[in-house]
Design a protein around this motif. Structure first.
Motif, PDB file in Angstrom:
ATOM      1  N   UNK A   1       7.929 -19.219   8.687  1.00 11.15           N
ATOM      2  CA  UNK A   1       8.211 -18.033   7.883  1.00 11.15           C
ATOM      3  C   UNK A   1       8.973 -17.015   8.725  1.00 11.15           C
ATOM      4  N   UNK A   2      10.095 -16.540   8.206  1.00  9.84           N
ATOM      5  CA  UNK A   2      10.955 -15.604   8.923  1.00  9.84           C
ATOM      6  C   UNK A   2      10.769 -14.186   8.403  1.00  9.84           C
ATOM      7  N   UNK A   3      11.002 -13.217   9.299  1.00 14.34           N
ATOM      8  CA  UNK A   3      11.031 -11.800   8.902  1.00 14.34           C
ATOM      9  C   UNK A   3       9.725 -11.316   8.283  1.00 14.34           C
ATOM     10  N   UNK A   4       8.603 -11.952   8.625  1.00  9.24           N
ATOM     11  CA  UNK A   4       7.325 -11.447   8.133  1.00  9.24           C
ATOM     12  C   UNK A   4       7.044 -10.066   8.720  1.00  9.24           C
ATOM     13  N   UNK A   5       7.533  -9.825   9.910  1.00 11.66           N
ATOM     14  CA  UNK A   5       7.431  -8.508  10.528  1.00 11.66           C
ATOM     15  C   UNK A   5       8.832  -7.944  10.709  1.00 11.66           C
ATOM     16  N   UNK A   6       8.973  -6.648  10.458  1.00 15.37           N
ATOM     17  CA  UNK A   6      10.275  -6.008  10.596  1.00 15.37           C
ATOM     18  C   UNK A   6      11.231  -6.348   9.464  1.00 15.37           C
ATOM     19  N   UNK A   7      12.445  -5.903   9.593  1.00 16.82           N
ATOM     20  CA  UNK A   7      13.536  -6.010   8.611  1.00 16.82           C
ATOM     21  C   UNK A   7      13.221  -5.179   7.362  1.00 16.82           C
ATOM     22  N   UNK A   8      12.332  -5.645   6.468  1.00 14.04           N
ATOM     23  CA  UNK A   8      11.909  -4.793   5.353  1.00 14.04           C
ATOM     24  C   UNK A   8      10.415  -4.955   5.107  1.00 14.04           C
ATOM     25  N   UNK A   9       9.788  -3.873   4.670  1.00 13.07           N
ATOM     26  CA  UNK A   9       8.422  -3.960   4.168  1.00 13.07           C
ATOM     27  C   UNK A   9       8.408  -4.869   2.942  1.00 13.07           C
TER      28      UNK A   9
ATOM     29  N   UNK B   1      -0.035  -2.037  -2.377  1.00 11.08           N
ATOM     30  CA  UNK B   1       0.085  -2.243  -0.934  1.00 11.08           C
ATOM     31  C   UNK B   1       1.414  -2.895  -0.568  1.00 11.08           C
ATOM     32  N   UNK B   2       1.988  -2.467   0.553  1.00 12.00           N
ATOM     33  CA  UNK B   2       3.084  -3.232   1.147  1.00 12.00           C
ATOM     34  C   UNK B   2       2.816  -3.432   2.633  1.00 12.00           C
ATOM     35  N   UNK B   3       3.412  -4.487   3.180  1.00 13.04           N
ATOM     36  CA  UNK B   3       3.056  -4.969   4.519  1.00 13.04           C
ATOM     37  C   UNK B   3       4.285  -5.307   5.358  1.00 13.04           C
ATOM     38  N   UNK B   4       4.098  -5.339   6.680  1.00 16.43           N
ATOM     39  CA  UNK B   4       5.052  -5.989   7.571  1.00 16.43           C
ATOM     40  C   UNK B   4       5.963  -5.136   8.413  1.00 16.43           C
TER      41      UNK B   4
END
Length: 214
Positions: free
Chosen positions: A151-159, A176-179
């Motif tokens: 899985x890519x971009x789970x953290x950063x780039x966009x919530x 809720x939004x995450x990441x």
């Protein structure tokens, strides 16, 4: 889409100093956030520019994301997950549907961690676009290292929006939004970092990722 195995995940809310365990059934999760290209193709809305087609779509409210999931399901000949009341105030998710949906918060965190026990699944500069390396903008999906489950971009780039209501008694319909995102400081880009806002809220570093029940 990536098949995520069954398991358990512990979630916590630092605001109320509470924690709880969630059971995760096997499900599918997209390897990338929804891109401008995909969003434009399904909604027939033109992307911002051809140069940005592989960037995550942003300025998407939770309500927009729900509507997109149903539209994509219909176009794919699948049963829509979401039943929406005429006034749009009440939305019910059919978790047994074969259509596209948002991940639950527990599913999102479980998939993000991918079997790890740390705040991040790798070194932040290798896995995430965030404040210190993003040049003040989002980037094409899949350009950083994935987690162990692909899985890519789970953290950063966009919530990324999740299905769950944050705390109905205190915040009403807030979701809720995450990441973390390209605009976020390092501390805000972690598997357990939680944010919330009204389902009509949208901003230039908030998008979503598709999930699907098995």
């Amino acid at each position: 889409m990536v098949k995520i195995p069954a398991g358990k995940i512990q979630l916590r809310d630092d605001r109320t100093n509470s924690q709880w365990m969630a059971e995760i059934k096997p499900f599918l999760l997209a390897p990338y956030p929804v891109t401008m290209e995909l969003y434009a193709a399904i909604t027939t809305k033109a992307p911002v520019s051809s140069e940005g087609e592989q960037k995550p779509v942003v300025n998407i409210s939770w309500n927009d994301a729900i509507t997109f999931c149903n539209l994509l399901s219909q176009k794919a000949g699948l049963k829509a997950c979401y039943s929406i009341s005429d006034d749009g105030a009440n939305i019910i998710c059919d978790w047994e549907s074969d259509g596209y949906r948002l991940p639950s918060e527990a599913e999102w965190q479980y998939a993000c961690k991918a079997g790890t026990s740390t705040y991040r699944y790798g070194e932040i500069d290798k896995i995430a676009w965030y404040h210190d390396n993003s040049d003040g903008r989002s980037h094409n999906v899949g350009k950083k290292e994935p987690n162990a489950w692909g899985l890519y971009d789970m953290l950063g780039n966009v919530w990324e929006w999740c299905w769950d209501v944050y705390d109905e008694k205190v915040y009403g319909s807030y979701r809720i939004f995450r990441g973390g995102s390209w605009a976020e400081e390092e501390r805000g880009c972690g598997a357990t970092c939680r944010r919330r806002s009204h389902p009509t809220f949208s901003i230039d570093d908030l998008g979503f990722r598709l999930a699907k029940s098995l």
